[in-house]
Design a protein around this motif. Sequence first.
Motif, PDB file in Angstrom:
ATOM      1  N   UNK A  31       5.893  -4.667   5.014  1.00  0.00           N
ATOM      2  CA  UNK A  31       7.073  -4.247   4.263  1.00  0.00           C
ATOM      3  C   UNK A  31       8.110  -3.772   5.265  1.00  0.00           C
ATOM      4  N   UNK A  32       9.290  -3.418   4.752  1.00  0.00           N
ATOM      5  CA  UNK A  32      10.336  -2.927   5.643  1.00  0.00           C
ATOM      6  C   UNK A  32      10.349  -1.414   5.697  1.00  0.00           C
ATOM      7  N   UNK A  33       9.323  -0.791   5.104  1.00  0.00           N
ATOM      8  CA  UNK A  33       9.346   0.675   5.058  1.00  0.00           C
ATOM      9  C   UNK A  33       8.859   1.286   6.351  1.00  0.00           C
ATOM     10  N   UNK A  38      14.742  -2.209   7.937  1.00  0.00           N
ATOM     11  CA  UNK A  38      14.699  -3.632   8.177  1.00  0.00           C
ATOM     12  C   UNK A  38      14.944  -4.358   6.884  1.00  0.00           C
ATOM     13  N   UNK A  39      14.711  -5.638   6.912  1.00  0.00           N
ATOM     14  CA  UNK A  39      14.893  -6.422   5.714  1.00  0.00           C
ATOM     15  C   UNK A  39      13.685  -7.326   5.556  1.00  0.00           C
ATOM     16  N   UNK A  40      13.068  -7.257   4.383  1.00  0.00           N
ATOM     17  CA  UNK A  40      12.028  -8.234   4.109  1.00  0.00           C
ATOM     18  C   UNK A  40      10.628  -7.682   4.048  1.00  0.00           C
ATOM     19  N   UNK A  41       9.779  -8.448   3.374  1.00  0.00           N
ATOM     20  CA  UNK A  41       8.366  -8.108   3.253  1.00  0.00           C
ATOM     21  C   UNK A  41       7.626  -9.401   2.994  1.00  0.00           C
TER      22      UNK A  41
ATOM     23  N   UNK B 162       7.701  -3.104  -4.913  1.00  0.00           N
ATOM     24  CA  UNK B 162       7.960  -4.385  -4.257  1.00  0.00           C
ATOM     25  C   UNK B 162       9.405  -4.452  -3.740  1.00  0.00           C
ATOM     26  N   UNK B 163      10.354  -4.149  -4.612  1.00  0.00           N
ATOM     27  CA  UNK B 163      11.759  -4.226  -4.198  1.00  0.00           C
ATOM     28  C   UNK B 163      12.089  -3.134  -3.180  1.00  0.00           C
ATOM     29  N   UNK B 164      11.477  -1.957  -3.375  1.00  0.00           N
ATOM     30  CA  UNK B 164      11.743  -0.855  -2.455  1.00  0.00           C
ATOM     31  C   UNK B 164      11.210  -1.156  -1.057  1.00  0.00           C
ATOM     32  N   UNK B 165      10.115  -1.904  -0.977  1.00  0.00           N
ATOM     33  CA  UNK B 165       9.540  -2.232   0.327  1.00  0.00           C
ATOM     34  C   UNK B 165      10.216  -3.421   0.978  1.00  0.00           C
ATOM     35  N   UNK B 166      10.985  -4.142   0.199  1.00  0.00           N
ATOM     36  CA  UNK B 166      11.585  -5.361   0.718  1.00  0.00           C
ATOM     37  C   UNK B 166      13.030  -5.165   1.183  1.00  0.00           C
ATOM     38  N   UNK B 167      13.831  -4.482   0.390  1.00  0.00           N
ATOM     39  CA  UNK B 167      15.262  -4.362   0.708  1.00  0.00           C
ATOM     40  C   UNK B 167      15.576  -2.921   1.096  1.00  0.00           C
TER      41      UNK B 167
END
Lengths: 411, 257
Positions: A31-33, A38-41, B162-167
């Motif tokens: 993930x981007x966390x 960042x961007x994307x997962x 899901x959205x929080x981890x992606x964007x």
Amino acid sequence: MKRTFSQRLAILSDAAKYDASCASSGTEKRTSKSGGKGLGSTESSGICHAFTPDGRCVSLLKILMTNFCIYDCAYCINRIFSGVERARFSAEDIVWLTLEFYRRNYIEGLFLSSGIIRSSDYTMEELVRVARTLRLDHNFRGYIHLKTIPDASPELLAEAGLYADRLSINVEMPTEQGLASYAPEKNAAGIRSAMGHIRYRMDAAREKAPSGRRPPRFAPGGQSTQMIVGADAATDQDILSSSASLYTGYQLRRVYYSAFSPIPDASVKLPLIRPPLLREHRLYQADWLFRFYGFNFQELTENRPDGMLDLEMDPKLSWALDHRDIFPVDINRADRETLFRIPGIGPRSVIALLAARKHRTIRLEDLERLKISIRKIRPFITTPDWRPTRLADRTDLRTLFKPAPAQLSLL
Amino acid sequence: MMLPHAITLPADASFGMWRDHARALLQSNSPPECVEWRIRSAQDDLFAESDPLPEATPTSHKTVQRGCVRLLQRILCHTSPDRFALAYRVLWRTMHQAGLIRAATDPDIAAANHMAHQIRRDVHDMKSYVRFREKKIPDRNERHFVSWFEPDHHILEIVAPFFAGRFTDMNWLILTPKGSIARNGTDCIITREPCARETIEDETEQLWYTYYRSIFNPARIKLKTMRSQMPRKFWKNLPETELIPEMLVSAQRWKVQ
């Protein structure tokens, strides 16, 4: 006249459509966390964001860096003597487009390929530059699939594996003879040795050194390949035995079969045919049976007179009709391997059946609750309340399962 | 015979609300056939509240299996009015019959699995078909994106991570008739109030249309596959699907050539 960005996009995505793969699965979960913004997962099973009327999904931005090419492969729309329009994107163009599409949730990532320009190393270096910029400058954590140029240098390959999730090299033709006659500049031995090299690096990346140091990352999503079906004389048996050696020898994640599509401005060497879509479908079914059902390819074609899979029914049903002696199967007693052989039962149903069996004796009505089609499975099983009329004795068995005749279309 | 015990919940009651009632019912040893689950309607006055719970009978402390909790969480996202009763029945029966949760042939478990399957599909569809459009806000460094989506079930809590981890390097807002998910700065916020649609133009969408048109192979038409994978109900929020008729016409022309 200089083409607009949109015109170049049209040319370079049009040129990429002959690659069947669009998978965004099978890589590590990210993930981007973690590790700053960042961007994307990535998800373990991949996501399709749209479907086009050809029934294929759009999961990745599938594009060529350029469709200029110095090679002359007969099956390829971008071969040097083809009259198609040519275009090129810079690495920055592709990076920008990938990020903008990704932000709008159109795609899971990038599948980048290219015609060969100047030299193999030059082309490969440009492809790697796109992946590097995405990962290092933009912290992009989405999926990246890079098409690998077989004779590029090992250093470039190592760097590609560092940034990409999946690498692929197309074997193009199921047999060496096919490749030699259609793609004079490519050689089968070179392609296989590049695949072997990728496999070696993937294995090495999984091993920890005795010091505890982890080796550099290398394409966690594995490698895949594609072969064209129906352009040369290879039978399904040839194709499947080629797949078998690719899966076992090179540990490929996927082999894609691409029904040969007549391309605009085709080479005179090629047959003028409609793409054999049904044949392609049967090959995928056979591939599925190999990967998830414990079949080996040999079994599926050994009883076929011409080495071709039956177009009228799926390979599993066809196999079952050729092996009537093992049916009907007692669904309450049969072992796992045998359950997998019953037409109409998939891996998910087998797991559900095995679990449910511990709880109670399975009757016909229970199968319905497990979402198993009774109509398909009934001739091949027994339950306490069901016994088929003796399957082995019927001579008209094939006609029972054959699809109803349909009128041919005029076009 | 015991009198049926009535419990009234709002139509979009969360897992937590149901769990509080279910826990109390379990402690008072109320079997599922003695509980009636109602959905609060607009006509109900404020006093149509749940009956007071029967006295808790001292029972030994029981834990619910993790697999069972996960299944119950899923089915409580469903919009079916039967979900509360079904969930309690599954809970009650698994407490009294070990291993029931894996018996997919049991009618209750089969119904629960079916609901869970629909939820999984809905979550998957939302991950696939949410489309962001950029909203230009002057004098702001971070970029803003907005989306409109219509999920079938109450899945925002499941899908938000899901959205929080992606964007994470942009701000975004997903509006739905069942609530919204937003990321502004660092926090991800979920609401349950119905939202209205917001219309935004985004010129990058033109490039997406170009790509969608060009990646299509006119030599292979498989409309049934396309429709089964991307059901019609989504098309109104997927603007590229408007190109499909035109793409098919040009494919026909291509074939005749």
